[in-house]
Structures are given as C-alpha cells and as structure tokens.
Design an enzyme around this catalytic site. Structure first.
Site, PDB file in Angstrom:
ATOM      1  N   GLU A  10      25.104  -1.898  -2.860  1.00  0.00           N
ATOM      2  CA  GLU A  10      24.618  -2.532  -4.084  1.00  0.00           C
ATOM      3  C   GLU A  10      25.354  -3.835  -4.354  1.00  0.00           C
ATOM      4  O   GLU A  10      24.793  -4.760  -4.925  1.00  0.00           O
ATOM      5  CB  GLU A  10      24.765  -1.534  -5.245  1.00  0.00           C
ATOM      6  CG  GLU A  10      24.158  -1.979  -6.556  1.00  0.00           C
ATOM      7  CD  GLU A  10      25.135  -2.773  -7.411  1.00  0.00           C
ATOM      8  OE1 GLU A  10      24.676  -3.601  -8.210  1.00  0.00           O
ATOM      9  OE2 GLU A  10      26.347  -2.561  -7.257  1.00  0.00           O
ATOM     10  N   HIS A 316      23.197   2.462  -6.560  1.00  0.00           N
ATOM     11  CA  HIS A 316      24.503   2.606  -7.202  1.00  0.00           C
ATOM     12  C   HIS A 316      25.177   3.911  -6.781  1.00  0.00           C
ATOM     13  O   HIS A 316      26.385   3.946  -6.536  1.00  0.00           O
ATOM     14  CB  HIS A 316      24.355   2.582  -8.729  1.00  0.00           C
ATOM     15  CG  HIS A 316      24.207   1.211  -9.308  1.00  0.00           C
ATOM     16  ND1 HIS A 316      23.003   0.591  -9.465  1.00  0.00           N
ATOM     17  CD2 HIS A 316      25.138   0.327  -9.763  1.00  0.00           C
ATOM     18  CE1 HIS A 316      23.185  -0.607  -9.992  1.00  0.00           C
ATOM     19  NE2 HIS A 316      24.472  -0.795 -10.185  1.00  0.00           N
TER      20      HIS A 316
END
Length: 355
Positions: A10, A316
């Site tokens: 991410e 995430h």
C-alpha cells in the site's frame, strides 16, 4: 537495525506507523526508507511527524530524519516509560493516525499514560475519532488494554483545532482473540454530527442512514444527533460526518462512516455510511475492512494464537501483515483473495513490559 521499505504494498504512512510502534514495543531500532514514495507528495507529513515524535517520547527514543518531507527515518528506542504527553499537530492532520502509532507502546508501558493531541478529528483518508472510540477501542479492550478516549472538540479540514485525550492503563500481556464470525445482529447505534452548520444537517444524515438500514430489514437503530447552537459553537471550521456501528449477540462491533463536504447532500453522507455498514454485515465475518489492519500489530504481540474473520482482504491488511512479519519474524496465514472476505491467523510473540 531492521530496515523496512516504506514503498512496499500500500506504500502509505501505515507502514511507518506500524514499524515505529513495534520498534517502541520490542526496543529494536528500525530504519524506514522510501517513506510514502508512491504518493503525490512523498515523505513525512505533519501527522506522521507527530505520530513518530509522540511514540518516541514513550521510549525516550533518538530519532533521525524527523522532519516534514523526509523519506528516511531512524528510530532508536531508549527506555520504556509512561507519563503525560501533549502534542499539537499544527494542522488538520489526523489525530486517529497518531493514536494508531502510540497506543500499542502505551499499553505495554511500565506506567500509565495520558496523551492529548490537537489536530483533525474528522478528516479524509483516516478513521474518524468516533470510529476509534466506539469501534476500535471497544474491540481492542477485549484483548486486555484499558483505554479511555475523550473527544473534547472536533476539528475538520482545513482548520483543524480538534482536541482528543486518551488515558491508558498498561497491561502485562495482550490477550489473543478469536473473532471469526460476527454472530446475530442485536442493534445499530451511531453518532451524526455537524459543527458551524445548521442542526438539520446532523438530522438529515442520521435520518438517511436510518431509512437505508430499515429498508434492509434492520430494526433496532438509534443514531445520536450532535450539533451546537451558533452562539455556543467552539469549533474553528464547518464540517459534518456520521459514524454508525452494529452490535452482535457475541458483543462484537463493526462500523461504517462518511464525511460531509461542501456541495455533498447530507442524505448522501448518511446513505454512504449505512451502505458501507450493510455491505460489511452481509459477509457474516466479525471484523470490518477498516478495523482488520489496525488489529494486526496487537495480534502480533499477543500471547497465543489469534484468528479474525475479515469482511474484506484489503491492501492495508496485506501491508500490515508484511510489516509485522518483518519486524517480529512471525508466521501468518491469510486465507481469501484480495477484495474478498477472508480469515487471518497468526501466533503472537507474547511481549510484555518485563521482557
């Protein structure tokens, strides 16, 4: 010194927060490079500097490269301690992201901590403080930590001015968890707010969310409306938002939220939060797509094996799993494809302040 590539996965500030937080727990120095390398403005922003500095105060750390724009930092912990910490981010930088960095070392500190942060409470790309208080903190306390979060004043972009305090009673161990299935829905609760705006904004957000959820067959719904008379409103700038959460017969919570902005109808704000919550609930899994990555560092330091059912395998989540594997040399098992419901299992290290 452990080196973490901040551009991995991410590639945002989460890698930095988790690496520094775990460094403050293990007392192992860490270097994070390529910080936010893929972002339009790479390097540290004010809220990242705040999170690192506040975490550093808890372990008397030496920190190199701590300035806005820096793409490399070195965090060298000294000694664990608690105490009172006050920090002003200076912008509408997200208070919730600062808390994400500092809470783990605070709950494993040798003495209680009182942390007060000034900044943004309801801003884009971060969990609202109402979510942190009513969902994250509620679920985290099932792992043993004793945390009290108080919202004293809201702060919206761009002016900020929010104030949040957090009292932490440390624990000797973090307990493992087994949150795979959400269970039967008992009720929905929430908070719809507006500041420096007419009261009807908070009402319309809440009414729209309730209407959407009732159309989905949900019944026990109670969303608090919060607003201030014009002459008594202490906030610096206008803003609105809504956080709602579902509670199950297993005493678990999952949430949905949305922020208002100029030109966005209040009804759309309410429906967004309700749709998000409804989608999360439809999977039957226990941990929502915003909470799952936040729990990973706590699972990683807990004593014993933990399992969570996640409503969505997010980037995430995948990135935070990678960070804890690098920092703690532990093995994890993630079942499920990206963007789909899944299950995470890992065996924690059982770190305690006396280690």
């Amino acid at each position: 010194m452990i080196e973490i590539d901040g551009s991995h996965g991410e590639g945002g500030g989460q890698i930095l927060r988790t690496a520094v937080s775990l460094s403050a727990v293990t007392m192992e120095p860490v270097r994070v490079v390529n910080i936010r390398a893929g972002r339009p403005t790479p390097g540290l922003k004010n809220q990242h500097v705040a999170g690192i500095e506040v975490t550093g105060r808890l372990v008397n750390a030496n920190i190199n490269g701590l300035q806005v724009g820096s793409t490399t930092i070195e965090f060298l912990p000294g000694e664990r301690r608690g105490g009172r910490i006050s920090y002003d981010i200076g912008t509408a930088g997200a208070i919730s992201l600062v808390l994400q960095a500092v809470l783990l070392p605070a709950i494993l500190a040798p003495s209680p901590s009182y942390i007060e942060i000034h900044g943004g409470t309801d801003v884009l790309w971060s969990p609202p403080v109402d979510y942190i208080k009513h969902i994250f903190d509620f679920m985290l306390q099932k792992m043993g930590p004793k945390i009290e979060i108080n919202l004293h004043r809201r702060g919206h972009y761009p002016r900020g001015g929010g104030r949040v305090s957090c009292s932490v009673e440390p624990v000797d161990k973090v307990h493992s968890i087994d949150f795979v299935e959400f269970g039967e829905l008992n009720r929905v609760r929430g908070i719809s707010h507006c500041v420096k705006l007419p009261a009807h904004v908070a009402h319309r957000q809440a009414d729209a969310a309730e209407s959407y959820l009732r159309d989905k067959g949900l019944e026990d719904i109670d969303i608090e409306r919060k607003y201030w008379p014009k002459e008594e409103d202490p906030h610096l700038g206008a803003g609105s938002g809504i956080v709602i959460w579902a509670e199950s017969d297993r005493n678990l919570r999952m949430g949905g939220d949305s922020l208002g902005k100029k030109g966005k109808p209040a009804e759309k704000v309410g429906r967004e939060a309700a749709r998000q919550l409804s989608d999360e609930l439809s999977t039957g899994h226990a941990v929502d797509s915003h909470l799952c990555d936040m729990l990973v560092p706590y699972m990683a330091v807990a004593e014993g094996e933990s399992s969570i059912g996640v409503t969505e395998v997010t980037s995430h989540l995948e990135t935070n799993i990678w960070v804890v594997e690098k920092m703690l040399d532990i093995e994890t098992k993630l079942e499920g494809k990206h963007g789909q419901p899944g299950k995470l299992t890992l065996k924690g290290t059982g770190i305690s302040p006396s280690n």
